[in-house]
Design a protein around this motif. Structure first.
Motif, PDB file in Angstrom:
ATOM      1  N   LEU A  29       0.872 -30.188  30.738  1.00  0.00           N
ATOM      2  CA  LEU A  29       1.696 -28.995  30.931  1.00  0.00           C
ATOM      3  C   LEU A  29       3.189 -29.343  30.919  1.00  0.00           C
ATOM      4  O   LEU A  29       3.997 -28.599  30.367  1.00  0.00           O
ATOM      5  CB  LEU A  29       1.328 -28.291  32.235  1.00  0.00           C
ATOM      6  CG  LEU A  29       0.032 -27.484  32.205  1.00  0.00           C
ATOM      7  CD1 LEU A  29      -0.313 -26.992  33.605  1.00  0.00           C
ATOM      8  CD2 LEU A  29       0.152 -26.322  31.249  1.00  0.00           C
ATOM      9  N   ARG A  30       3.558 -30.455  31.520  1.00  0.00           N
ATOM     10  CA  ARG A  30       4.966 -30.886  31.490  1.00  0.00           C
ATOM     11  C   ARG A  30       5.402 -31.186  30.066  1.00  0.00           C
ATOM     12  O   ARG A  30       6.517 -30.845  29.667  1.00  0.00           O
ATOM     13  CB  ARG A  30       5.166 -32.107  32.373  1.00  0.00           C
ATOM     14  CG  ARG A  30       5.133 -31.768  33.834  1.00  0.00           C
ATOM     15  CD  ARG A  30       5.448 -32.961  34.697  1.00  0.00           C
ATOM     16  NE  ARG A  30       5.439 -32.560  36.088  1.00  0.00           N
ATOM     17  CZ  ARG A  30       5.258 -33.392  37.082  1.00  0.00           C
ATOM     18  NH1 ARG A  30       5.078 -34.679  36.852  1.00  0.00           N
ATOM     19  NH2 ARG A  30       5.269 -32.953  38.319  1.00  0.00           N
ATOM     20  N   GLU A  31       4.541 -31.835  29.281  1.00  0.00           N
ATOM     21  CA  GLU A  31       4.872 -32.113  27.876  1.00  0.00           C
ATOM     22  C   GLU A  31       5.058 -30.811  27.098  1.00  0.00           C
ATOM     23  O   GLU A  31       5.985 -30.673  26.305  1.00  0.00           O
ATOM     24  CB  GLU A  31       3.770 -32.964  27.231  1.00  0.00           C
ATOM     25  CG  GLU A  31       3.693 -34.378  27.747  1.00  0.00           C
ATOM     26  CD  GLU A  31       2.460 -35.124  27.257  1.00  0.00           C
ATOM     27  OE1 GLU A  31       1.661 -34.544  26.475  1.00  0.00           O
ATOM     28  OE2 GLU A  31       2.295 -36.293  27.654  1.00  0.00           O
ATOM     29  N   HIS A  32       4.194 -29.847  27.324  1.00  0.00           N
ATOM     30  CA  HIS A  32       4.294 -28.558  26.631  1.00  0.00           C
ATOM     31  C   HIS A  32       5.559 -27.808  27.024  1.00  0.00           C
ATOM     32  O   HIS A  32       6.211 -27.205  26.182  1.00  0.00           O
ATOM     33  CB  HIS A  32       3.058 -27.704  26.929  1.00  0.00           C
ATOM     34  CG  HIS A  32       1.862 -28.101  26.129  1.00  0.00           C
ATOM     35  ND1 HIS A  32       1.148 -27.213  25.390  1.00  0.00           N
ATOM     36  CD2 HIS A  32       1.269 -29.295  25.942  1.00  0.00           C
ATOM     37  CE1 HIS A  32       0.157 -27.847  24.780  1.00  0.00           C
ATOM     38  NE2 HIS A  32       0.206 -29.115  25.114  1.00  0.00           N
ATOM     39  N   THR A  33       5.911 -27.859  28.309  1.00  0.00           N
ATOM     40  CA  THR A  33       7.138 -27.209  28.761  1.00  0.00           C
ATOM     41  C   THR A  33       8.356 -27.815  28.085  1.00  0.00           C
ATOM     42  O   THR A  33       9.245 -27.105  27.619  1.00  0.00           O
ATOM     43  CB  THR A  33       7.270 -27.322  30.296  1.00  0.00           C
ATOM     44  OG1 THR A  33       6.129 -26.722  30.895  1.00  0.00           O
ATOM     45  CG2 THR A  33       8.538 -26.653  30.789  1.00  0.00           C
ATOM     46  N   ALA A  34       8.397 -29.134  28.005  1.00  0.00           N
ATOM     47  CA  ALA A  34       9.519 -29.808  27.340  1.00  0.00           C
ATOM     48  C   ALA A  34       9.586 -29.415  25.861  1.00  0.00           C
ATOM     49  O   ALA A  34      10.672 -29.168  25.325  1.00  0.00           O
ATOM     50  CB  ALA A  34       9.392 -31.318  27.484  1.00  0.00           C
ATOM     51  N   LEU A  36       8.451 -26.630  24.474  1.00  0.00           N
ATOM     52  CA  LEU A  36       8.871 -25.230  24.380  1.00  0.00           C
ATOM     53  C   LEU A  36      10.368 -25.078  24.606  1.00  0.00           C
ATOM     54  O   LEU A  36      11.035 -24.309  23.918  1.00  0.00           O
ATOM     55  CB  LEU A  36       8.095 -24.368  25.375  1.00  0.00           C
ATOM     56  CG  LEU A  36       6.642 -24.101  25.015  1.00  0.00           C
ATOM     57  CD1 LEU A  36       5.932 -23.410  26.169  1.00  0.00           C
ATOM     58  CD2 LEU A  36       6.555 -23.266  23.754  1.00  0.00           C
ATOM     59  N   LEU A  37      10.925 -25.813  25.562  1.00  0.00           N
ATOM     60  CA  LEU A  37      12.363 -25.755  25.809  1.00  0.00           C
ATOM     61  C   LEU A  37      13.135 -26.281  24.607  1.00  0.00           C
ATOM     62  O   LEU A  37      14.166 -25.740  24.231  1.00  0.00           O
ATOM     63  CB  LEU A  37      12.728 -26.542  27.063  1.00  0.00           C
ATOM     64  CG  LEU A  37      12.330 -25.896  28.371  1.00  0.00           C
ATOM     65  CD1 LEU A  37      12.534 -26.865  29.530  1.00  0.00           C
ATOM     66  CD2 LEU A  37      13.122 -24.621  28.600  1.00  0.00           C
ATOM     67  N   GLU A  38      12.620 -27.346  24.001  1.00  0.00           N
ATOM     68  CA  GLU A  38      13.281 -27.920  22.823  1.00  0.00           C
ATOM     69  C   GLU A  38      13.260 -26.939  21.653  1.00  0.00           C
ATOM     70  O   GLU A  38      14.257 -26.737  20.971  1.00  0.00           O
ATOM     71  CB  GLU A  38      12.577 -29.220  22.434  1.00  0.00           C
ATOM     72  CG  GLU A  38      13.248 -29.970  21.303  1.00  0.00           C
ATOM     73  CD  GLU A  38      12.504 -31.262  21.006  1.00  0.00           C
ATOM     74  OE1 GLU A  38      12.316 -31.545  19.809  1.00  0.00           O
ATOM     75  OE2 GLU A  38      12.128 -31.970  21.950  1.00  0.00           O
ATOM     76  N   SER A  40      12.938 -23.634  21.796  1.00  0.00           N
ATOM     77  CA  SER A  40      13.710 -22.421  22.073  1.00  0.00           C
ATOM     78  C   SER A  40      15.199 -22.698  22.165  1.00  0.00           C
ATOM     79  O   SER A  40      15.997 -21.774  22.171  1.00  0.00           O
ATOM     80  CB  SER A  40      13.223 -21.766  23.353  1.00  0.00           C
ATOM     81  OG  SER A  40      13.557 -22.571  24.468  1.00  0.00           O
ATOM     82  N   PRO A  44      16.519 -26.658  30.800  1.00  0.00           N
ATOM     83  CA  PRO A  44      15.920 -26.270  32.071  1.00  0.00           C
ATOM     84  C   PRO A  44      17.007 -25.843  33.052  1.00  0.00           C
ATOM     85  O   PRO A  44      18.067 -26.418  33.096  1.00  0.00           O
ATOM     86  CB  PRO A  44      15.229 -27.536  32.554  1.00  0.00           C
ATOM     87  CG  PRO A  44      15.376 -28.552  31.498  1.00  0.00           C
ATOM     88  CD  PRO A  44      16.291 -28.024  30.454  1.00  0.00           C
TER      89      PRO A  44
END
Length: 184
Positions: A29-34, A36-38, A40, A44
């Motif tokens: 989940l942390r990898e996916h969040t990173a 997605l932020l990249e 978009s 953070p």
């Protein structure tokens, strides 16, 4: 008794397996969040902002000094900031922004500060910003906030003309501070 020991060992093994799987899911989940932020283009702790190269919407606003501003008023490189009087991160960012604006070349004509909130509550921020920036106070009429598609405070941009001379976002990650933000 041996059945009881076997049951406890089995339950313990299941708990360890569950813990390992849970840690794997959290890591993923942390990898996916990173990612997605990249994708978009957002950082953070910062609200979503206009992308670099995005054209600024049309607006007409009046500064606290009575100067009329339009999108075309943002000629050349301009530092634009949005603050709110009831935003703690804005209070932390304000002195750093003022120092940065004072040190930047071009003077007040190259800096625009927008304070979004009631005029009486914005007075303190306006007093600090006025020596270094053209200041607009937006109450219920949020023309500049809409033109820049502001989703949270504080927001900071560098604006520059594109090839056609229209102002666009040149930088949406101005590095003068490491202050968290508050969603509008």
């Amino acid at each position: 008794m041996p059945v009881m020991i076997a049951a406890v060992v089995l339950v313990g093994a299941l708990c360890v397996l569950d813990l390992i799987l849970t840690l794997g899911v959290v890591k993923r989940l942390r990898e996916h969040t990173a990612l997605l932020l990249e994708v978009s283009g957002n950082m953070p702790g910062r609200p979503p902002v206009l992308a670099v190269g995005a054209e600024i919407g049309e607006f007409t606003a009046v500064t606290v000094d009575g100067e009329m501003l339009t999108r075309e008023s943002l000629a050349g490189d301009t530092l634009v900031a949005f603050f709110s009087p009831n935003c703690e991160p804005c209070q932390e960012m304000l002195p750093k922004f003022v120092a940065h604006a004072r040190a930047a070349g071009g003077g007040r004509d190259r800096v625009l500060a927008v304070v979004v909130g009631a005029t009486d509550r914005a007075a303190g921020q306006v007093a600090e910003l006025s020596p270094v920036a053209r200041v607009v106070v937006e109450g219920s009429d949020t023309v500049l906030t809409s033109a820049f598609q502001i989703k949270g405070f504080p927001a900071l941009f560098k604006v520059a003309p594109n090839g056609d001379g229209r102002p666009v976002i040149a930088d949406n990650r101005v590095q003068l501070l490491d202050t968290p933000t508050v969603v509008a």
